[in-house]
Design an enzyme around this catalytic site. Structure first.
Site, PDB file in Angstrom:
ATOM      1  N   ASN A 106      -5.310   4.049   0.055  1.00 18.10           N
ATOM      2  CA  ASN A 106      -4.223   5.035   0.008  1.00 18.10           C
ATOM      3  C   ASN A 106      -2.913   4.332   0.352  1.00 18.10           C
ATOM      4  O   ASN A 106      -2.903   3.347   1.089  1.00 18.10           O
ATOM      5  CB  ASN A 106      -4.480   6.133   1.043  1.00 18.10           C
ATOM      6  CG  ASN A 106      -3.381   7.187   1.063  1.00 18.10           C
ATOM      7  OD1 ASN A 106      -2.958   7.689   0.006  1.00 18.10           O
ATOM      8  ND2 ASN A 106      -2.902   7.528   2.248  1.00 18.10           N
ATOM      9  N   HIS A 108       0.843   5.230   2.065  1.00 18.73           N
ATOM     10  CA  HIS A 108       1.473   6.256   2.904  1.00 18.73           C
ATOM     11  C   HIS A 108       2.876   5.786   3.273  1.00 18.73           C
ATOM     12  O   HIS A 108       3.058   4.626   3.660  1.00 18.73           O
ATOM     13  CB  HIS A 108       0.622   6.462   4.164  1.00 18.73           C
ATOM     14  CG  HIS A 108       1.152   7.531   5.052  1.00 18.73           C
ATOM     15  ND1 HIS A 108       0.948   8.878   4.793  1.00 18.73           N
ATOM     16  CD2 HIS A 108       1.920   7.475   6.173  1.00 18.73           C
ATOM     17  CE1 HIS A 108       1.553   9.590   5.743  1.00 18.73           C
ATOM     18  NE2 HIS A 108       2.147   8.761   6.583  1.00 18.73           N
TER      19      HIS A 108
HETATM   20  C1  GAR Z   1       4.740   8.148  -2.208  1.00 17.62           C
HETATM   21  O1  GAR Z   1       5.861   7.981  -1.378  1.00 17.62           O
HETATM   22  C2  GAR Z   1       3.464   8.006  -1.411  1.00 17.62           C
HETATM   23  O2  GAR Z   1       3.539   7.052  -0.391  1.00 17.62           O
HETATM   24  C3  GAR Z   1       3.331   9.397  -0.836  1.00 17.62           C
HETATM   25  O3  GAR Z   1       3.716  10.264  -1.866  1.00 17.62           O
HETATM   26  C4  GAR Z   1       4.651   9.586  -2.703  1.00 17.62           C
HETATM   27  C5  GAR Z   1       4.141   9.659  -4.114  1.00 17.62           C
HETATM   28  O4  GAR Z   1       5.072   9.142  -5.015  1.00 17.62           O
HETATM   29  N1  GAR Z   1       2.003   9.655  -0.390  1.00 17.62           N
HETATM   30  C6  GAR Z   1       1.723  10.385   0.671  1.00 17.62           C
HETATM   31  O5  GAR Z   1       2.574  10.918   1.348  1.00 17.62           O
HETATM   32  C7  GAR Z   1       0.247  10.518   0.967  1.00 17.62           C
HETATM   33  N2  GAR Z   1       0.057  11.109   2.251  1.00 17.62           N
HETATM   34  P1  GAR Z   1       4.626   8.747  -6.489  1.00 17.62           P
HETATM   35  O6  GAR Z   1       3.875   9.968  -7.037  1.00 17.62           O
HETATM   36  O7  GAR Z   1       5.919   8.546  -7.219  1.00 17.62           O
HETATM   37  O8  GAR Z   1       3.765   7.535  -6.413  1.00 17.62           O
END
Ligand code: GAR
Length: 200
Positions: A106, A108
């Site tokens: 994952n 984060h």
């Molecule tokens: C990213 O910033 C990722 O780190 C976060 O969601 C965003 C997705 O962006 N994930 C979380 O917060 C998981 N807990 P993306 O769809 O453009 O990759």
């Protein structure tokens, strides 16, 4: 070639960055499936544009373990080596954790163990930290708790909003995720307790 399944919920910029690294020959892997738990996820459009197998598997109204079993069933015929959570905004249920033990990564947008969960850029601003960043970690049964594979640090600037901080962190996410995937696919690491250590 090692096979990835990428699980997404929305925009999919991390997925796209990984796909581009693969296309550029910088990451030796194949994306065998892009699974979105939200049917309107932009990532599904991106997958189709890139000619990658896109699967819409809505999770609304389905409990965590039932949904995890549905994902396992979808992925079973594909021979997936590693599951990538790229902006996948649901907890991962037991059937998926058991079927892919130590094979789920994952990303984060904070320096774990600080600020697990949601709205973490705002949490970082509210706490007043001067640095934040992003973390790639193995997924276990906890909330953002698995062993850490990679991290990158960015400064928090005085004028930051959650959006400007998120954008600065995202640039680093796009770099470290592919690097972490390459390391795990290479097998050139070992896990000692909570520590992921590169083998020479
Ligand atoms: C990213 O910033 C990722 O780190 C976060 O969601 C965003 C997705 O962006 N994930 C979380 O917060 C998981 N807990 P993306 O769809 O453009 O990759």
């Amino acid at each position: 070639m090692k096979k990835l399944a990428i699980l997404v919920s929305g925009r999919g910029s991390n997925f796209e960055a990984i796909a581009r690294q693969i296309r550029a020959g910088k990451l030796q892997a194949e994306i065998a499936a892009v699974v979105a738990n939200v049917p309107s996820a932009k990532a599904l459009e991106t997958a189709e544009t890139l000619g990658l197998p896109a699967i819409s598997l809505p999770s609304k109204g389905i409990d965590t373990d039932t949904y995890a079993a549905m994902v396992v069933e979808q992925l079973a015929p594909l021979g997936i080596d590693l599951i990538i959570l790229a902006g996948f905004m649901r907890r991962v249920g037991t059937p998926l954790l058991e079927a892919y033990r130590d094979r789920i990564l994952n990303i984060h947008p904070s320096l774990l163990p600080s600020f697990p969960g949601l709205h973490v850029q705002q949490q970082a601003l509210d706490y007043g930290v001067k640095f934040s960043g992003c973390t790639v970690h193995f997924v276990d049964a906890g909330l953002d708790t698995g062993p850490i594979v990679a991290q990158a640090v960015v400064p928090v600037l005085d004028g930051d909003t959650a959006d400007t901080l998120a954008a600065r962190i995202l640039v680093e996410e796009h770099k470290i995720f592919s690097e972490a995937i390459a390391l795990i696919l290479s097998g050139a690491y070992r896990v000692e307790g909570r520590r992921v250590i590169r083998k020479d």
